[in-house]
Design a protein around this motif. Structure first.
Motif, mmCIF file in Angstrom:
data_model
loop_
_atom_site.group_PDB
_atom_site.id
_atom_site.type_symbol
_atom_site.label_atom_id
_atom_site.label_comp_id
_atom_site.label_asym_id
_atom_site.label_seq_id
_atom_site.Cartn_x
_atom_site.Cartn_y
_atom_site.Cartn_z
ATOM 1 N N SER A 1 1.312 -6.339 10.899
ATOM 2 C CA SER A 1 2.473 -6.112 10.035
ATOM 3 C C SER A 1 2.133 -6.554 8.623
ATOM 4 O O SER A 1 1.634 -7.666 8.437
ATOM 5 C CB SER A 1 3.682 -6.897 10.547
ATOM 6 O OG SER A 1 4.120 -6.402 11.782
ATOM 7 N N VAL A 2 2.403 -5.678 7.661
ATOM 8 C CA VAL A 2 2.114 -5.991 6.261
ATOM 9 C C VAL A 2 3.301 -5.564 5.408
ATOM 10 O O VAL A 2 4.069 -4.675 5.801
ATOM 11 C CB VAL A 2 0.840 -5.271 5.766
ATOM 12 C CG1 VAL A 2 -0.369 -5.683 6.615
ATOM 13 C CG2 VAL A 2 1.015 -3.765 5.776
ATOM 14 N N PRO A 3 3.478 -6.164 4.235
ATOM 15 C CA PRO A 3 4.548 -5.714 3.342
ATOM 16 C C PRO A 3 4.131 -4.452 2.588
ATOM 17 O O PRO A 3 2.940 -4.203 2.363
ATOM 18 C CB PRO A 3 4.714 -6.903 2.386
ATOM 19 C CG PRO A 3 3.374 -7.542 2.363
ATOM 20 C CD PRO A 3 2.793 -7.364 3.735
ATOM 21 N N GLU A 4 5.095 -3.674 2.217
ATOM 22 C CA GLU A 4 4.834 -2.458 1.434
ATOM 23 C C GLU A 4 4.031 -2.799 0.190
ATOM 24 O O GLU A 4 4.277 -3.799 -0.475
ATOM 25 C CB GLU A 4 6.163 -1.813 1.038
ATOM 26 C CG GLU A 4 6.046 -0.508 0.287
ATOM 27 C CD GLU A 4 7.402 0.112 0.012
ATOM 28 O OE1 GLU A 4 8.422 -0.424 0.489
ATOM 29 O OE2 GLU A 4 7.449 1.152 -0.689
ATOM 30 N N GLY A 5 3.024 -1.956 -0.094
ATOM 31 C CA GLY A 5 2.191 -2.173 -1.261
ATOM 32 C C GLY A 5 0.921 -2.951 -0.984
ATOM 33 O O GLY A 5 0.023 -2.999 -1.832
ATOM 34 N N ALA A 6 0.816 -3.547 0.190
ATOM 35 C CA ALA A 6 -0.375 -4.330 0.526
ATOM 36 C C ALA A 6 -1.577 -3.430 0.794
ATOM 37 O O ALA A 6 -1.447 -2.240 1.080
ATOM 38 C CB ALA A 6 -0.092 -5.192 1.766
ATOM 39 N N ILE A 7 -2.759 -4.026 0.690
ATOM 40 C CA ILE A 7 -3.993 -3.341 1.099
ATOM 41 C C ILE A 7 -4.230 -3.675 2.573
ATOM 42 O O ILE A 7 -4.232 -4.842 2.965
ATOM 43 C CB ILE A 7 -5.197 -3.802 0.263
ATOM 44 C CG1 ILE A 7 -4.996 -3.409 -1.202
ATOM 45 C CG2 ILE A 7 -6.492 -3.183 0.807
ATOM 46 C CD1 ILE A 7 -6.088 -3.933 -2.130
ATOM 47 N N VAL A 8 -4.411 -2.630 3.363
ATOM 48 C CA VAL A 8 -4.606 -2.807 4.802
ATOM 49 C C VAL A 8 -6.073 -2.581 5.141
ATOM 50 O O VAL A 8 -6.701 -1.644 4.627
ATOM 51 C CB VAL A 8 -3.736 -1.813 5.595
ATOM 52 C CG1 VAL A 8 -4.004 -1.927 7.096
ATOM 53 C CG2 VAL A 8 -2.253 -2.037 5.296
ATOM 54 N N SER A 9 -6.606 -3.419 5.987
ATOM 55 C CA SER A 9 -7.985 -3.265 6.464
ATOM 56 C C SER A 9 -7.967 -3.143 7.982
ATOM 57 O O SER A 9 -7.485 -4.024 8.685
ATOM 58 C CB SER A 9 -8.820 -4.478 6.043
ATOM 59 O OG SER A 9 -10.093 -4.430 6.656
ATOM 60 N N LEU A 10 -8.471 -2.032 8.480
ATOM 61 C CA LEU A 10 -8.550 -1.782 9.922
ATOM 62 C C LEU A 10 -10.024 -1.664 10.290
ATOM 63 O O LEU A 10 -10.800 -1.050 9.556
ATOM 64 C CB LEU A 10 -7.809 -0.492 10.277
ATOM 65 C CG LEU A 10 -6.342 -0.444 9.861
ATOM 66 C CD1 LEU A 10 -5.796 0.970 9.966
ATOM 67 C CD2 LEU A 10 -5.509 -1.391 10.701
ATOM 68 N N ASN A 11 -10.399 -2.237 11.419
ATOM 69 C CA ASN A 11 -11.821 -2.340 11.738
ATOM 70 C C ASN A 11 -12.152 -1.939 13.171
ATOM 71 O O ASN A 11 -11.321 -2.098 14.068
ATOM 72 C CB ASN A 11 -12.292 -3.781 11.516
ATOM 73 C CG ASN A 11 -11.875 -4.309 10.163
ATOM 74 O OD1 ASN A 11 -12.297 -3.794 9.136
ATOM 75 N ND2 ASN A 11 -11.025 -5.314 10.158
ATOM 76 N N CYS A 12 -13.359 -1.454 13.346
ATOM 77 C CA CYS A 12 -13.900 -1.174 14.677
ATOM 78 C C CYS A 12 -15.354 -1.622 14.717
ATOM 79 O O CYS A 12 -16.081 -1.469 13.727
ATOM 80 C CB CYS A 12 -13.853 0.323 15.009
ATOM 81 S SG CYS A 12 -12.245 0.924 15.502
ATOM 82 N N THR A 13 -15.755 -2.161 15.849
ATOM 83 C CA THR A 13 -17.166 -2.464 16.073
ATOM 84 C C THR A 13 -17.648 -1.647 17.263
ATOM 85 O O THR A 13 -16.851 -1.260 18.130
ATOM 86 C CB THR A 13 -17.387 -3.957 16.365
ATOM 87 O OG1 THR A 13 -16.609 -4.326 17.518
ATOM 88 C CG2 THR A 13 -16.970 -4.817 15.193
ATOM 89 N N TYR A 14 -18.926 -1.359 17.274
ATOM 90 C CA TYR A 14 -19.477 -0.579 18.379
ATOM 91 C C TYR A 14 -20.816 -1.176 18.777
ATOM 92 O O TYR A 14 -21.452 -1.886 18.014
ATOM 93 C CB TYR A 14 -19.590 0.902 18.010
ATOM 94 C CG TYR A 14 -20.454 1.213 16.819
ATOM 95 C CD1 TYR A 14 -19.943 1.144 15.526
ATOM 96 C CD2 TYR A 14 -21.785 1.600 16.969
ATOM 97 C CE1 TYR A 14 -20.729 1.456 14.427
ATOM 98 C CE2 TYR A 14 -22.572 1.917 15.882
ATOM 99 C CZ TYR A 14 -22.036 1.842 14.601
ATOM 100 O OH TYR A 14 -22.827 2.141 13.511
ATOM 101 N N SER A 15 -21.210 -0.852 19.998
ATOM 102 C CA SER A 15 -22.399 -1.508 20.541
ATOM 103 C C SER A 15 -23.617 -0.592 20.606
ATOM 104 O O SER A 15 -24.738 -1.071 20.709
ATOM 105 C CB SER A 15 -22.097 -2.051 21.938
ATOM 106 O OG SER A 15 -21.648 -1.012 22.796
#
Lengths: 112, 109
Positions: free
Chosen positions: B12-26
């Protein structure tokens, strides 16, 4: 440009019945893949067809089957339905294996 | 260990924030990388597609791939309530398409 079309959008069946879902891919796409999506398991790959041939198959029982027609349209069939088959079934199409897949909005199947 | 790992959130983030979404793989055999956005009761929608390490930008979205670390990210600038959805990373290895489990994002007005 029309997207991937799946019919029907919703289905309610009872245990033991069978069901057929339909998918019309984006024009020009020859690869069609099917996925099962549930809250607990996420997107699980069922099978992929390319030019009417099944190229890949996921780890699902033989009750799940599919086919692709010469116009690239595809159907999947589930026989002897079980309660655990309740899910959103998604179809995706692409030009080929190294190209991104484009999804339809799915068929929501509920088993009573 | 799953081939593709992704924090399920919810985030959950406030409007206007920078969002970082991540994935790792093997598996280093993954060659192509995608991000999808899925709204409730809809199919996943392709946001970004890339095959090389580095950054790719499209509007408010930036996809980043680091093949040496087996790590991909999606950044969303100036996040909006309409960005509230589940974000899935996806990768191609040979003829196999592999999806992460998805991260649920909520952008609060």
């Amino acid at each position: 440009k029309a997207g991937v079309t799946q019919t029907p959008r919703y289905l309610i069946k009872t245990r033991g019945q069978q069901v057929t879902l339909s998918c019309s891919p984006i024009s020009g796409h020859r690869s069609v893949s099917w996925y099962q999506q549930t809250p607990g398991q996420g997107l699980q790959f069922l099978f992929e067809y390319f030019s009417e041939t099944q190229r890949n198959k996921g780890n699902f029982p033989g009750r799940f089957s599919g086919r692709q027609f010469s116009n690239s349209r595809s159907e999947m069939n589930v026989s002897t339905l079980e309660l655990g088959d309740s899910a959103l079934y998604l179809c995706a199409s692409s030009f080929g294996w190294d190209q991104p897949q484009h999804f339809g909005d799915g068929t929501r199947l509920s088993i009573l | 260990q799953k081939e593709v790992e992704q924090d399920p959130g919810p985030l959950s983030v406030p409007e206007g924030a920078i969002v970082s979404l991540n994935c790792t793989y093997s598996n280093s055999a993954f060659q192509y990388f995608m991000w999808y956005r899925q709204y409730s009761r809809k199919g996943p929608e392709l946001l970004m597609y890339t095959y090389s390490s580095g950054n790719k930008e499209d509007g408010r979205f930036t996809a980043q791939v680091d093949k040496s670390s087996k790590y991909i990210s999606l950044f969303i600038r100036d996040s909006q309530p309409s960005d509230s959805a589940t974000y899935l990373c996806a990768m191609i290895r040979g003829q196999n398409f592999v999806f992460g489990p998805g991260t649920r994002l909520s952008v609060l007005p």
